[in-house]
Design an enzyme around this catalytic site. Structure first.
Site, PDB file in Angstrom:
ATOM      1  N   GLN A  96       0.809  -1.215   0.000  1.00 58.48           N
ATOM      2  CA  GLN A  96       0.000   0.000   0.000  1.00 58.48           C
ATOM      3  C   GLN A  96       0.842   1.264   0.000  1.00 58.48           C
ATOM      4  O   GLN A  96       2.019   1.264   0.368  1.00 58.48           O
ATOM      5  CB  GLN A  96      -0.959  -0.002   1.183  1.00 58.48           C
ATOM      6  N   HIS A  98       0.126   5.610   0.873  1.00 59.93           N
ATOM      7  CA  HIS A  98      -0.813   6.589   1.421  1.00 59.93           C
ATOM      8  C   HIS A  98      -0.598   7.934   0.732  1.00 59.93           C
ATOM      9  O   HIS A  98       0.537   8.324   0.467  1.00 59.93           O
ATOM     10  CB  HIS A  98      -0.618   6.728   2.934  1.00 59.93           C
ATOM     11  N   GLU A 133       2.849   7.403   8.916  1.00 59.76           N
ATOM     12  CA  GLU A 133       2.700   6.517  10.075  1.00 59.76           C
ATOM     13  C   GLU A 133       4.055   6.039  10.572  1.00 59.76           C
ATOM     14  O   GLU A 133       5.023   5.979   9.822  1.00 59.76           O
ATOM     15  CB  GLU A 133       1.788   5.325   9.728  1.00 59.76           C
ATOM     16  N   HIS A 262       4.739   0.165   0.895  1.00 60.66           N
ATOM     17  CA  HIS A 262       5.144  -0.692   2.009  1.00 60.66           C
ATOM     18  C   HIS A 262       4.104  -1.778   2.254  1.00 60.66           C
ATOM     19  O   HIS A 262       2.980  -1.695   1.761  1.00 60.66           O
ATOM     20  CB  HIS A 262       5.336   0.147   3.290  1.00 60.66           C
ATOM     21  N   ARG A 281      -3.895   0.463  -2.810  1.00 59.67           N
ATOM     22  CA  ARG A 281      -3.289  -0.872  -2.721  1.00 59.67           C
ATOM     23  C   ARG A 281      -2.557  -1.268  -3.996  1.00 59.67           C
ATOM     24  O   ARG A 281      -2.938  -0.867  -5.087  1.00 59.67           O
ATOM     25  CB  ARG A 281      -4.368  -1.913  -2.395  1.00 59.67           C
TER      26      ARG A 281
END
Length: 398
Positions: A96, A98, A133, A262, A281
């Protein structure tokens, strides 16, 4: 509730198919679940908000943003800017990427205008936020993280026989051309290219002959776990070979910024991110893959993985993991029996007790044990006194 700023927090267990069955229930003191317990969410994301004192956390904050968040955070974010999770990764997650904040705002508005329901399977943007994240390993942890440096990727394309035909694509068109080629490849061709590789790695994986630092191990696992088996090979297998395979030991952390492709492979971690559920994805999943959108948001560059060890603060009682993200910061509080940790929350804090027993005292007195979560609103002055060796993970705003 007006003067009180320290509460027990009840989070939400998420039952995704890739999760384990025992780690999260054991942490939370729950009986083993019938379905996998993949994530424990502690936050105010509208799709699964936590509760404090019987009230939804997002509603508590919305009713008094400056008291809960502090003036600066209320003005900048208008909501709790982070989402805190514990993850138990039994099977590999999807590859995925982001989006950035600006792109998330555009994508969310575009899909809303198109009338795509928020829970639709073909929805890319669940909200208008970016999702950088950080994860801190709670066990031995394995993940894919960014494209391999050029020399290493050339070596893969030279030495893996099935990928030799892709070497000139990388020579001429770089990371973008190579990734676009395999992501847009018709499924029949994916099967043709990957089948000999699958026939080679699967027996070695099943015989236990491969090491986890070898991409063949994870390719073997992906094939072994795929209900389609050899019939329809997953194009995510290319990424297993093209990305860095990173190992983090307990207490080590990895930061993933917007655009870095990642995938989590195995282990348990504490994960802290911007308050978002936006995921584009790229394989290892039966879920929706929007290749055009994925290619638009991926950073096509070499990544040299950087393992964060944390730095001691607060007289050595706390380990802080710094990142460039403005939305969140994670730290670990480590206390010996009798130790007292004193602090004033300069931002809203969320804690989870990973081990031990302690008592938190502030505007309320809360006995703490393993698995309990706490929300401390802005301005709360508190102390934590350890009765046993205690480990607490804390999310806050830098």
């Amino acid at each position: 509730m007006s003067n009180r700023k320290l509460f027990y927090l009840d989070g939400k267990v998420q039952h995704y198919a890739w999760g384990g069955f025992t780690y999260i229930p054991a942490l939370l003191g729950l009986p083993p679940a019938e379905q996998p317990s993949a994530e424990y969410w502690m936050g105010a994301h509208q799709s699964a908000p936590s509760k404090i004192n019987g009230q939804l956390l997002n509603e508590y904050i919305a009713a008094q943003p400056e008291e809960a968040l502090g003036k600066a955070a209320a003005a900048r974010f208008g909501q709790l800017p982070y989402l805190f999770k514990i993850l138990d990764v039994k099977d590999m997650l999807s590859i995925q990427v982001h989006p950035t904040k600006a792109e998330a705002e555009k994508g969310f508005a575009r899909e809303n205008a198109a009338g795509i329901p928020l829970n639709a399977s073909n929805r890319n943007y669940k909200d208008d936020n970016h999702k950088p994240e950080i994860m801190v390993a709670l066990s031995e942890f394995w993940l894919l993280h960014g494209f391999l440096p050029e020399n290493k990727l050339k070596e893969v394309l030279r030495t893996v026989p099935e990928f030799k035909a892709l070497a000139p694509v990388f020579e001429q068109e770089g990371y973008f051309g190579l990734y676009k080629k395999v992501m847009e490849m018709p499924q029949d061709e994916v099967n043709t290219v990957l089948r000999p590789l699958a026939e080679r790695v699967l027996p070695a994986y099943e015989a236990g002959q491969l090491e986890k630092k070898d991409p063949a191990f994870w390719a073997g696992r992906a094939i072994a776990n795929d209900p389609e088996g050899m019939k329809r090979l997953d194009r995510g297998i290319f990424s297993i070979y093209f990305f860095n395979i990173v190992y983090a030991s307990p207490g080590e952390a990895v930061f993933q910024d917007a655009g870095i492709p990642h995938a989590y492979l195995e282990g348990q971690n504490a994960e802290l991110m911007a308050n978002s559920d936006n995921v584009l994805r790229g394989g290892l999943t039966p879920k929706h893959i929007d290749v055009e959108e994925l290619l638009k948001h991926t950073r096509f560059e070499a990544v040299h993985p950087h393992i964060l060890k944390g730095e001691p603060i607060h007289n050595g009682q706390e380990q802080l993991y710094r990142t460039p993200a403005p939305d969140f910061v994670i730290s670990t509080i480590l206390l010996k029996p009798g130790d007292v940790y004193e602090h004033t929350a300069t931002a809203p804090e969320t804690w989870i007790v990973m081990d031990g027993e302690a008592v938190a005292k502030g505007s309320a007195e809360l006995p703490l044990r393993k698995g309990q979560s706490v929300f401390a609103a802005f301005g709360e002055r508190y102390s934590i006194t350890a009765e046993k060796q205690t480990v607490i993970f804390k999310a806050a705003i830098p």
